[in-house]
Motif scaffolding. Structure first.
Motif, PDB file in Angstrom:
ATOM      1  N   SER A 131     155.209   6.211 154.525  1.00 43.81           N
ATOM      2  CA  SER A 131     156.339   6.643 155.347  1.00 43.81           C
ATOM      3  C   SER A 131     156.464   5.780 156.603  1.00 43.81           C
ATOM      4  O   SER A 131     157.575   5.404 157.008  1.00 43.81           O
ATOM      5  CB  SER A 131     156.173   8.120 155.737  1.00 43.81           C
ATOM      6  N   SER A 188     156.900  20.853 155.875  1.00 37.57           N
ATOM      7  CA  SER A 188     156.685  20.762 154.433  1.00 37.57           C
ATOM      8  C   SER A 188     157.180  22.051 153.801  1.00 37.57           C
ATOM      9  O   SER A 188     157.191  23.109 154.443  1.00 37.57           O
ATOM     10  CB  SER A 188     155.199  20.570 154.096  1.00 37.57           C
ATOM     11  N   ASP A 217     169.583  15.481 154.995  1.00 34.78           N
ATOM     12  CA  ASP A 217     168.560  16.206 155.755  1.00 34.78           C
ATOM     13  C   ASP A 217     168.849  16.132 157.248  1.00 34.78           C
ATOM     14  O   ASP A 217     168.597  17.077 157.998  1.00 34.78           O
ATOM     15  CB  ASP A 217     167.170  15.645 155.447  1.00 34.78           C
ATOM     16  N   TRP A 259     168.610  18.479 160.572  1.00 33.85           N
ATOM     17  CA  TRP A 259     167.702  18.131 161.678  1.00 33.85           C
ATOM     18  C   TRP A 259     168.445  17.751 162.945  1.00 33.85           C
ATOM     19  O   TRP A 259     167.902  17.904 164.046  1.00 33.85           O
ATOM     20  CB  TRP A 259     166.774  17.007 161.225  1.00 33.85           C
ATOM     21  N   ALA A 300     158.352  16.294 155.114  1.00 28.39           N
ATOM     22  CA  ALA A 300     159.277  15.586 156.003  1.00 28.39           C
ATOM     23  C   ALA A 300     158.506  14.987 157.169  1.00 28.39           C
ATOM     24  O   ALA A 300     157.611  15.632 157.744  1.00 28.39           O
ATOM     25  CB  ALA A 300     160.357  16.530 156.514  1.00 28.39           C
ATOM     26  N   ILE A 346     157.925  19.186 149.034  1.00 27.98           N
ATOM     27  CA  ILE A 346     158.701  18.239 149.835  1.00 27.98           C
ATOM     28  C   ILE A 346     158.147  18.188 151.250  1.00 27.98           C
ATOM     29  O   ILE A 346     158.089  19.213 151.938  1.00 27.98           O
ATOM     30  CB  ILE A 346     160.194  18.627 149.871  1.00 27.98           C
ATOM     31  N   SER A 404     166.714  10.154 155.856  1.00 27.51           N
ATOM     32  CA  SER A 404     167.292  11.445 156.234  1.00 27.51           C
ATOM     33  C   SER A 404     168.811  11.484 156.136  1.00 27.51           C
ATOM     34  O   SER A 404     169.403  12.567 156.176  1.00 27.51           O
ATOM     35  CB  SER A 404     166.863  11.813 157.658  1.00 27.51           C
ATOM     36  N   PHE A 415     159.713  13.741 148.238  1.00 32.02           N
ATOM     37  CA  PHE A 415     159.942  14.757 147.214  1.00 32.02           C
ATOM     38  C   PHE A 415     158.974  14.505 146.061  1.00 32.02           C
ATOM     39  O   PHE A 415     159.039  13.460 145.404  1.00 32.02           O
ATOM     40  CB  PHE A 415     161.398  14.655 146.741  1.00 32.02           C
ATOM     41  N   SER A 468     162.129  12.145 153.948  1.00 33.92           N
ATOM     42  CA  SER A 468     161.498  13.201 153.150  1.00 33.92           C
ATOM     43  C   SER A 468     160.767  12.574 151.979  1.00 33.92           C
ATOM     44  O   SER A 468     161.152  11.507 151.490  1.00 33.92           O
ATOM     45  CB  SER A 468     162.538  14.200 152.634  1.00 33.92           C
ATOM     46  N   CYS A 500     149.738  16.234 152.848  1.00 35.13           N
ATOM     47  CA  CYS A 500     150.616  15.950 153.988  1.00 35.13           C
ATOM     48  C   CYS A 500     150.036  14.887 154.914  1.00 35.13           C
ATOM     49  O   CYS A 500     150.784  14.181 155.595  1.00 35.13           O
ATOM     50  CB  CYS A 500     150.844  17.221 154.812  1.00 35.13           C
TER      51      CYS A 500
END
Length: 317
Positions: free
Chosen positions: A116, A129, A147, A151, A251, A249, A230, A165, A163, A107
């Motif tokens: 990211s 996660s 997503d 959220w 996020a 997964i 998202s 995956f 996210s 993570c």
């Protein structure tokens, strides 16, 4: 003449019409020694809403992840089911802080977090996660959703999140791999409501978008990674195969997109994420101490209706 003022919906329609439609998924190989997000990768994410990297986790790193998931009490202690419209269900375990175990190192590692940040355009923090588990012949469907459909209800004002995956097992059509509508992120947030125990997108709107955007089955080997925006519409079918289908997964939300305090719970507001080098994954010896991960009690989550009645023991692939 006065300028013509277009609504956000009109602007999103124009973006959709300009988004190039691809007959096949675009993917890129991951090289741990020299990887960086290229202009081509960023363009793919901006236009299509995803970045597919092959081989983000090595076999050695995957082995450590499986040890955590299969040989500890994490799943038995914290797992729960989320029923689909047919009554079957995928199971999951969700946590809100990385922790110091092997999954926490993933993570926080540069190849996940820095990628990211490059895709979203700024600092991110760990939002959540989870491990989603579709066991052979029984694992349920994940309904069509964005997503951000979840959220948004937790106070994110903007869809400035993504996210990541990562399959723990090979994902293909037969065991319920991810399905996405590339380019759907430019449509904006679609209305969502409860579908059995899940939050699901307006299916009539999804049906209309499927006529304009090609649906892709994202078949992936264990260790590949799909970074997706998202607002990308996605779903997955039930697992009707004899093969397990588990996925890890993560996020991430942008630091500038701190959720509205009154709506954020039970998910975290901005907390600075301390990145670690990629080498920290293999160097980590903690595969059993999950203190500090802040596992979610699903009864506190307003976006799902969890089923806590069925056993959630780990199964081996």
């Amino acid at each position: 003449m006065s300028p013509i003022h277009r609504s956000p919906k009109d602007k999103n329609k124009e973006k959709l019409m300009k988004t190039p439609q691809m007959d096949t998924l675009i993917d890129f190989p991951f090289d741990d020694k020299k990887f960086e997000v290229t202009d081509e990768m960023k363009k793919c994410f901006d236009e299509q809403g995803y970045l597919l990297l092959r081989g983000l986790l090595s076999p050695e790193e995957l082995k450590k992840v499986r040890n955590v998931l299969e040989n500890t009490d994490m799943i038995k202690k914290h797992g729960y089911g989320i029923p689909d419209a047919s009554g079957r269900m995928p199971r999951m375990v969700l946590w809100r802080a990385p922790g110091s175990d092997v999954t926490g190192m993933i993570c926080r590692c540069e190849k996940v977090v820095t990628t990211s940040e490059k895709l979203l355009g700024g600092e991110v923090y760990h939002y959540s996660s989870k491990v989603v588990m579709k066991d052979p012949m029984v694992g349920g469907r994940q309904e069509w959703h964005q997503d951000y459909g979840y959220w948004y209800k937790n106070g994110l004002l903007y869809p400035d999140a993504l996210s990541v995956f990562i399959p723990v097992d090979r994902c293909n059509k037969s065991n319920g791999c991810l399905q996405i509508l590339p380019g759907s992120h430019v449509c904006g947030r679609i209305e969502h409501g409860m579908v059995a125990g899940q939050t699901g997108a307006d299916l009539e709107r999804v049906k209309q978008l499927e006529q304009k955007l090609p649906k892709h089955y994202v078949e992936m080997e264990a260790g590949d990674a799909l970074f997706f925006h998202s607002n990308v519409l996605h779903c997955s079918d039930p697992n009707d195969s004899p093969n397990r289908r588990w996925a890890f997964i993560m996020a991430y939300n942008m630091a500038t997109n701190d959720p509205v305090e009154s709506l954020a719970a039970p998910f975290p507001r901005y907390t600075k994420l301390e990145k670690v080098p990629n080498s920290a994954i293999l160097e980590c010896t903690n595969e059993t101490d999950f203190s500090g991960k802040d596992f979610l009690d699903p009864t506190e989550d307003k976006t799902v209706k969890a089923d806590l009645s069925r056993p959630t023991n780990a199964t081996k692939a």
